[in-house]
Design a protein around this motif. Structure first.
Motif, PDB file in Angstrom:
ATOM      1  N   LEU A  53       0.824  -1.212   0.000  1.00 34.18           N
ATOM      2  CA  LEU A  53       0.000   0.000   0.000  1.00 34.18           C
ATOM      3  C   LEU A  53       0.855   1.259   0.000  1.00 34.18           C
ATOM      4  N   SER A  54       2.094   1.147   0.495  1.00 31.63           N
ATOM      5  CA  SER A  54       2.989   2.305   0.556  1.00 31.63           C
ATOM      6  C   SER A  54       3.735   2.546  -0.754  1.00 31.63           C
ATOM      7  N   THR A  55       3.633   1.615  -1.687  1.00 31.65           N
ATOM      8  CA  THR A  55       4.329   1.768  -2.965  1.00 31.65           C
ATOM      9  C   THR A  55       3.609   2.810  -3.824  1.00 31.65           C
ATOM     10  N   THR A  56       4.376   3.752  -4.352  1.00 33.84           N
ATOM     11  CA  THR A  56       3.823   4.856  -5.143  1.00 33.84           C
ATOM     12  C   THR A  56       4.518   4.910  -6.495  1.00 33.84           C
ATOM     13  N   ASN A  57       3.748   5.297  -7.508  1.00 34.13           N
ATOM     14  CA  ASN A  57       4.336   5.557  -8.827  1.00 34.13           C
ATOM     15  C   ASN A  57       5.073   6.894  -8.753  1.00 34.13           C
ATOM     16  N   THR A  58       6.364   6.827  -8.461  1.00 32.28           N
ATOM     17  CA  THR A  58       7.137   8.041  -8.192  1.00 32.28           C
ATOM     18  C   THR A  58       7.199   8.963  -9.401  1.00 32.28           C
ATOM     19  N   LYS A  59       7.371   8.398 -10.585  1.00 30.91           N
ATOM     20  CA  LYS A  59       7.483   9.226 -11.786  1.00 30.91           C
ATOM     21  C   LYS A  59       6.194  10.005 -12.031  1.00 30.91           C
ATOM     22  N   LYS A  60       5.060   9.335 -11.868  1.00 30.92           N
ATOM     23  CA  LYS A  60       3.782  10.012 -12.087  1.00 30.92           C
ATOM     24  C   LYS A  60       3.556  11.101 -11.036  1.00 30.92           C
ATOM     25  N   ASN A  68      -3.788  14.139  -1.957  1.00 37.57           N
ATOM     26  CA  ASN A  68      -4.655  13.165  -2.620  1.00 37.57           C
ATOM     27  C   ASN A  68      -3.911  11.895  -3.035  1.00 37.57           C
ATOM     28  N   THR A  69      -2.643  11.782  -2.672  1.00 38.54           N
ATOM     29  CA  THR A  69      -1.837  10.615  -3.038  1.00 38.54           C
ATOM     30  C   THR A  69      -1.377   9.907  -1.772  1.00 38.54           C
ATOM     31  N   LYS A  70      -1.522   8.602  -1.743  1.00 34.98           N
ATOM     32  CA  LYS A  70      -1.091   7.816  -0.588  1.00 34.98           C
ATOM     33  C   LYS A  70       0.378   7.413  -0.728  1.00 34.98           C
ATOM     34  N   GLY A  71       0.989   7.113   0.410  1.00 37.11           N
ATOM     35  CA  GLY A  71       2.357   6.621   0.400  1.00 37.11           C
ATOM     36  C   GLY A  71       3.328   7.575   1.064  1.00 37.11           C
ATOM     37  N   PRO A  72       4.483   7.065   1.472  1.00 33.82           N
ATOM     38  CA  PRO A  72       5.469   7.908   2.170  1.00 33.82           C
ATOM     39  C   PRO A  72       6.088   8.977   1.281  1.00 33.82           C
ATOM     40  N   ILE A  73       6.213   8.711  -0.005  1.00 32.13           N
ATOM     41  CA  ILE A  73       6.836   9.702  -0.889  1.00 32.13           C
ATOM     42  C   ILE A  73       5.954  10.940  -1.006  1.00 32.13           C
ATOM     43  N   ALA A  74       4.660  10.724  -1.116  1.00 32.14           N
ATOM     44  CA  ALA A  74       3.743  11.860  -1.162  1.00 32.14           C
ATOM     45  C   ALA A  74       3.781  12.645   0.140  1.00 32.14           C
ATOM     46  N   SER A  75       3.907  11.947   1.262  1.00 32.33           N
ATOM     47  CA  SER A  75       3.992  12.630   2.560  1.00 32.33           C
ATOM     48  C   SER A  75       5.264  13.459   2.664  1.00 32.33           C
ATOM     49  N   ILE A  76       6.372  12.924   2.162  1.00 34.95           N
ATOM     50  CA  ILE A  76       7.633  13.675   2.182  1.00 34.95           C
ATOM     51  C   ILE A  76       7.523  14.906   1.290  1.00 34.95           C
ATOM     52  N   TYR A  77       6.922  14.748   0.123  1.00 35.06           N
ATOM     53  CA  TYR A  77       6.724  15.888  -0.767  1.00 35.06           C
ATOM     54  C   TYR A  77       5.908  16.979  -0.070  1.00 35.06           C
ATOM     55  N   TYR A  78       4.860  16.551   0.617  1.00 38.90           N
ATOM     56  CA  TYR A  78       3.984  17.526   1.280  1.00 38.90           C
ATOM     57  C   TYR A  78       4.752  18.297   2.359  1.00 38.90           C
ATOM     58  N   VAL A 137      12.294  17.558   4.713  1.00 38.75           N
ATOM     59  CA  VAL A 137      12.293  16.349   3.883  1.00 38.75           C
ATOM     60  C   VAL A 137      13.143  15.264   4.514  1.00 38.75           C
ATOM     61  N   VAL A 138      14.334  15.626   4.993  1.00 36.95           N
ATOM     62  CA  VAL A 138      15.232  14.643   5.604  1.00 36.95           C
ATOM     63  C   VAL A 138      14.629  14.085   6.897  1.00 36.95           C
ATOM     64  N   ALA A 139      14.101  14.976   7.733  1.00 34.77           N
ATOM     65  CA  ALA A 139      13.544  14.541   9.017  1.00 34.77           C
ATOM     66  C   ALA A 139      12.336  13.637   8.810  1.00 34.77           C
ATOM     67  N   TYR A 140      11.428  14.045   7.927  1.00 33.68           N
ATOM     68  CA  TYR A 140      10.225  13.241   7.721  1.00 33.68           C
ATOM     69  C   TYR A 140      10.538  11.953   6.969  1.00 33.68           C
ATOM     70  N   GLY A 141      11.607  11.973   6.175  1.00 32.83           N
ATOM     71  CA  GLY A 141      12.051  10.733   5.535  1.00 32.83           C
ATOM     72  C   GLY A 141      12.483   9.695   6.559  1.00 32.83           C
ATOM     73  N   GLY A 142      13.156  10.144   7.625  1.00 33.59           N
ATOM     74  CA  GLY A 142      13.527   9.223   8.700  1.00 33.59           C
ATOM     75  C   GLY A 142      12.312   8.663   9.414  1.00 33.59           C
ATOM     76  N   GLU A 150      14.584   8.444  -1.444  1.00 33.68           N
ATOM     77  CA  GLU A 150      15.785   9.269  -1.570  1.00 33.68           C
ATOM     78  C   GLU A 150      15.834   9.974  -2.924  1.00 33.68           C
ATOM     79  N   ASP A 151      15.523   9.222  -3.984  1.00 33.12           N
ATOM     80  CA  ASP A 151      15.521   9.844  -5.315  1.00 33.12           C
ATOM     81  C   ASP A 151      14.448  10.927  -5.410  1.00 33.12           C
ATOM     82  N   ALA A 152      13.276  10.640  -4.824  1.00 33.16           N
ATOM     83  CA  ALA A 152      12.190  11.617  -4.871  1.00 33.16           C
ATOM     84  C   ALA A 152      12.541  12.873  -4.087  1.00 33.16           C
ATOM     85  N   SER A 153      13.259  12.721  -2.979  1.00 29.34           N
ATOM     86  CA  SER A 153      13.651  13.891  -2.180  1.00 29.34           C
ATOM     87  C   SER A 153      14.587  14.800  -2.968  1.00 29.34           C
ATOM     88  N   ILE A 154      15.543  14.184  -3.666  1.00 29.88           N
ATOM     89  CA  ILE A 154      16.461  14.989  -4.493  1.00 29.88           C
ATOM     90  C   ILE A 154      15.696  15.692  -5.615  1.00 29.88           C
TER      91      ILE A 154
END
Length: 255
Positions: A88-95, A118-128, A145-150, A240-244
């Motif tokens: 459930l945590s897997t996100t289409n990072t490119k999209k 409106n997007t689920k997953g940890p990557i969307a949360s880090i973006y937010y 981004v770094v703190a919430y990534g941890g 990590e790639d999404a954060s960069i």
């Protein structure tokens, strides 16, 4: 998670109840056939996989075998819960990245934050979290981004250590059961006063069964554990790639 444990426990009891009923029916049928064909030479009985597994489990003794089975049930419960959570945590990072970039270009930071909400997953949360700190500067956004990534990484690895505990515990319990069984076998030899193989062969066989079942449980849980670790590593790399990528987008947005 508590509901998942309850479901698995009930399923286990139902499975053992089904095996018991099947075994009882099979035993009754074999007794009937034996009485009808009493004059015929006895045929060799062939047990199915479930009957053989139950037979060996009972021979190993309910004490240590029950504890080993409990390790399997709890380990599988945690593993299944983690697999569901990770999928459930897997996100289409490119999209997601493309949607955030388009939102930044068309509607600014607020539009990009709405996409993340409106997007689920940890990557969307880090973006937010990074977008929410853009008013405070790029350094503040990067720290967020770094703190919430941890934090998200800790959520991904939650309860995984329990699986590794059961992987180590199951064979150790099996070895302990074997050692105790061997001690009991030598006690019988000492009590009998002679080295009669038939006296101790059954005890040694029963003692070794605990080790076999402990190793089987460890192998099953190890497969699930490796899959979970590989899944976590994949999601962390995407994070990590999404954060960069996010920081690059924010830098271009500032310019």
């Amino acid at each position: 998670m508590k509901r998942l444990f309850s479901i698995l426990a009930i399923s286990g009891m139902m499975a053992f109840g089904t095996v018991n009923a099947t075994t009882a029916t099979t035993s009754a049928a074999l007794t009937t056939v034996a009485s009808v064909t009493q004059d015929d030479p006895p045929a060799e009985e062939t047990l199915g996989f479930h009957q053989e597994l139950k037979k060996r489990f009972i021979e190993g003794g309910p004490g240590f075998m029950g504890i080993v089975l409990l390790c399997l049930i709890l380990g599988l419960a945690i593993a299944i819960e983690r697999i569901i959570f990770l999928n459930l945590s897997t996100t289409n990072t490119k999209k997601l990245t493309q949607d955030v970039e388009d939102a930044l270009a068309s509607g600014g930071v607020e539009a990009a934050k709405e996409v993340c909400r409106n997007t689920k997953g940890p990557i969307a949360s880090i973006y937010y979290q990074g977008l929410d700190r853009t008013d405070e500067g790029l350094d503040a956004a990067e720290k967020a981004v770094v703190a919430y990534g941890g934090v998200q990484m800790g959520q991904l690895e939650k309860n995984v250590s329990w699986i590794s505990l059961f992987i180590a515990l199951a064979p150790m319990l099996g070895f302990m059961g074997t050692v105790i069984g061997m001690i009991d076998a030598f006690d019988k030899i000492e009590a009998a006063g002679d080295m009669n193989p038939a006296l101790v062969a059954g005890g040694i066989k029963i003692a070794l069964l605990t080790t076999v079942f402990g190793l089987i449980v460890a192998i099953i849980l190890q497969i699930f554990y490796n899959y979970i670790i590989a899944k976590i590593d994949s999601i962390v790399n995407d994070m990590e790639d999404a954060s960069i990528t996010l920081m690059d987008l924010l830098i271009r947005q500032k310019k």
